[in-house]
Design an enzyme around this catalytic site. Structure first.
Site, PDB file in Angstrom:
ATOM      1  N   ARG A  45       1.522   5.247  -2.070  1.00  0.00           N
ATOM      2  CA  ARG A  45       1.275   5.723  -0.728  1.00  0.00           C
ATOM      3  C   ARG A  45       0.807   4.495   0.194  1.00  0.00           C
ATOM      4  NH1 ARG A  45      -3.019   4.518  -0.710  1.00  0.00           N
ATOM      5  NH2 ARG A  45      -3.267   4.856   1.406  1.00  0.00           N
ATOM      6  N   GLY A  46       0.658   5.072   1.386  1.00  0.00           N
ATOM      7  CA  GLY A  46       0.224   3.716   2.224  1.00  0.00           C
ATOM      8  C   GLY A  46       1.617   2.735   2.814  1.00  0.00           C
ATOM      9  N   ALA A  47       1.584   2.485   3.934  1.00  0.00           N
ATOM     10  CA  ALA A  47       2.739   2.190   4.737  1.00  0.00           C
ATOM     11  C   ALA A  47       3.235   0.946   4.070  1.00  0.00           C
ATOM     12  CB  ALA A  47       2.420   1.890   6.309  1.00  0.00           C
ATOM     13  N   ARG A  88       9.302  10.296   3.614  1.00  0.00           N
ATOM     14  CA  ARG A  88       8.321  10.531   4.647  1.00  0.00           C
ATOM     15  C   ARG A  88       8.494   9.811   6.188  1.00  0.00           C
ATOM     16  NH1 ARG A  88       2.451   8.876   2.490  1.00  0.00           N
ATOM     17  NH2 ARG A  88       1.937  10.718   3.904  1.00  0.00           N
ATOM     18  N   GLN A 195      -8.119  10.029   0.118  1.00  0.00           N
ATOM     19  CA  GLN A 195      -7.798   8.586   0.081  1.00  0.00           C
ATOM     20  C   GLN A 195      -8.944   7.642  -0.148  1.00  0.00           C
ATOM     21  OE1 GLN A 195      -6.152  10.530   2.039  1.00  0.00           O
ATOM     22  NE2 GLN A 195      -3.971   9.871   2.058  1.00  0.00           N
ATOM     23  N   ASP A 236       0.005   3.315  10.452  1.00  0.00           N
ATOM     24  CA  ASP A 236       1.390   3.393   9.707  1.00  0.00           C
ATOM     25  C   ASP A 236       2.550   3.097  10.886  1.00  0.00           C
ATOM     26  OD1 ASP A 236      -0.689   5.593   8.342  1.00  0.00           O
ATOM     27  OD2 ASP A 236       1.082   5.248   7.175  1.00  0.00           O
ATOM     28  N   ASN A 246      -1.828   6.594  12.406  1.00  0.00           N
ATOM     29  CA  ASN A 246      -2.631   6.220  11.263  1.00  0.00           C
ATOM     30  C   ASN A 246      -3.113   7.675  10.689  1.00  0.00           C
ATOM     31  OD1 ASN A 246      -3.797   4.235   9.087  1.00  0.00           O
ATOM     32  ND2 ASN A 246      -5.472   4.719  10.048  1.00  0.00           N
ATOM     33  N   LYS A 247      -3.603   7.670   9.440  1.00  0.00           N
ATOM     34  CA  LYS A 247      -4.343   8.903   8.775  1.00  0.00           C
ATOM     35  C   LYS A 247      -4.937   9.858   9.640  1.00  0.00           C
ATOM     36  CE  LYS A 247      -3.248   9.871   5.784  1.00  0.00           C
ATOM     37  NZ  LYS A 247      -2.458  10.772   5.487  1.00  0.00           N
TER      38      LYS A 247
END
Ligand code: MRU
Length: 348
Positions: A45-47, A88, A195, A236, A246-247
């Protein structure tokens, strides 16, 4: 250095981020479908890390196709690209990584199938290496803005685990520490996937960088009390006008930072910037399964059957962003103009 992924003998390995911090296990992926599933299920995960995973997914897909002609390979790769990009919707890097690999295949379409597969593999390895090098540039661009002795708040995980290695927001922290500054990082736990508490806290502890873990609802209080001097997050997707997806929870922090007169920094590589979307309104926001909210480690936290809302990301309007630290240096408002200029586009 923490290795979020590895590639050996045609097999891609992901450090399983669902199991951290309890277990450090690597999951092998031998096909593009396995890579797609690893992205969907948040093993990776994570862009930027998703972008790299997708690039290798194209390599594994190209080999799985066992095409006899380059035409067959190129046609088959369209299906592989579709499988990977359906995982995603929010992070720009996923689409960027697939696009870069498609362009590579097109460039060498006149070659033999085996040659094209080898070129694709070399390209994916470059995507990975360039990401790490880009993170170091982001770190250099941003570290000057973090004062010695300051406390910096971060959200989610924008560290080595979310990238090829080193990190974006946490890369800036690492660069500041490498420059001899003493920092303390306040880490939001980042409900619901945690996270912050599971991944960022693990990374910082491993590197001996001082941190305090907090729950998401503590940020405002700490800012108001003068405990925090800056906020730094990853991204992201960044729209052409500078809006930042973003998150979930990032927007809340940006508003709180402005209210408390604190700088709000965004650290991201150019592969996260999407000049084809004019504002954050156009960025698709992923809705994740209700179970992430209702359950924790298999235990129910909510009554059965409750209706849940679980958007994984939010959009912070550009007006709340003090500066962006990128692999092309620090960028300041007005973002519409300065992002386009840094991207090499003509600005009117
Ligand atoms: O849902 P995730 O864990 O993939 O979301 C990750 C984030 O929101 C990160 O902040 C972002 O991808 C930047 S990572 C360098």
């Amino acid at each position: 250095m923490i290795k979020p992924l590895d590639y050996r003998d045609g097999v891609l390995y992901f450090l399983d981020q669902r199991r951290l911090p309890q277990e450090e296990t690597y999951v092998p992926c031998r096909t593009d479908q396995e890579v797609a599933e690893a992205i969907r299920s948040m093993i990776v995960r994570g862009a930027p890390a998703i972008g790299i995973a997708a690039a290798f997914g194209m390599v594994l897909g190209a080999r799985r196709l066992a095409a006899r002609t380059s035409g067959e390979l190129l046609a088959g790769l369209e299906g592989v690209a579709a499988t990977l990009t359906a995982t995603r919707p929010t992070a720009r890097n996923l689409f960027w990584g697939v696009e870069r690999m498609r362009a590579c295949a097109l460039r060498c379409r006149d070659r033999a199938v085996e040659d094209i597969c080898r070129e694709l593999e070399a390209e994916a390895l470059r995507v990975w290496e360039e990401d790490i090098a880009g993170n170091r540039k982001i770190g250099q661009a941003g570290q000057k803005f973090l004062g010695d002795g300051s406390a910096v708040l971060t959200h989610c995980n924008a560290g080595a685990l979310a990238t090829g290695g080193y990190g974006t927001a946490i890369g800036v922290v690492r660069a500041a520490v490498e420059a001899g500054k003493k920092l303390v990082v306040y880490v939001d736990e980042t409900r619901p996937f945690l996270q912050g508490s599971r991944l960022t806290a693990w990374e910082l502890l491993k590197d001996g960088i001082p941190l305090r873990l907090i729950t998401d609802s503590m940020a405002g209080h700490l800012m108001k009390r003068g405990v925090i001097q800056a906020v730094i997050v990853g991204a992201d997707r960044i729209a052409a006008n500078g809006d930042v997806a973003n998150k979930i929870g990032t927007y809340m922090l940006a508003v709180l930072a402005k209210e408390n007169g604190l700088p709000f920094y965004v650290a991201a590589p150019f592969s996260t910037i999407d000049l084809s979307v004019s504002s954050g309104e156009e960025i698709p926001i992923e809705e994740r399964p209700a179970r992430e909210v209702t359950h924790l480690a298999g235990e129910a936290l909510a009554p059965e059957g409750v209706e849940v809302c679980n958007p994984a990301f939010d959009v912070t309007p550009a007006a709340y962003v003090t500066a962006m630290f990128t692999d092309r240096g620090a960028i300041f408002p007005p973002f519409a103009e300065n992002l386009a200029r840094a991207a090499g586009e003509k600005v009117d």
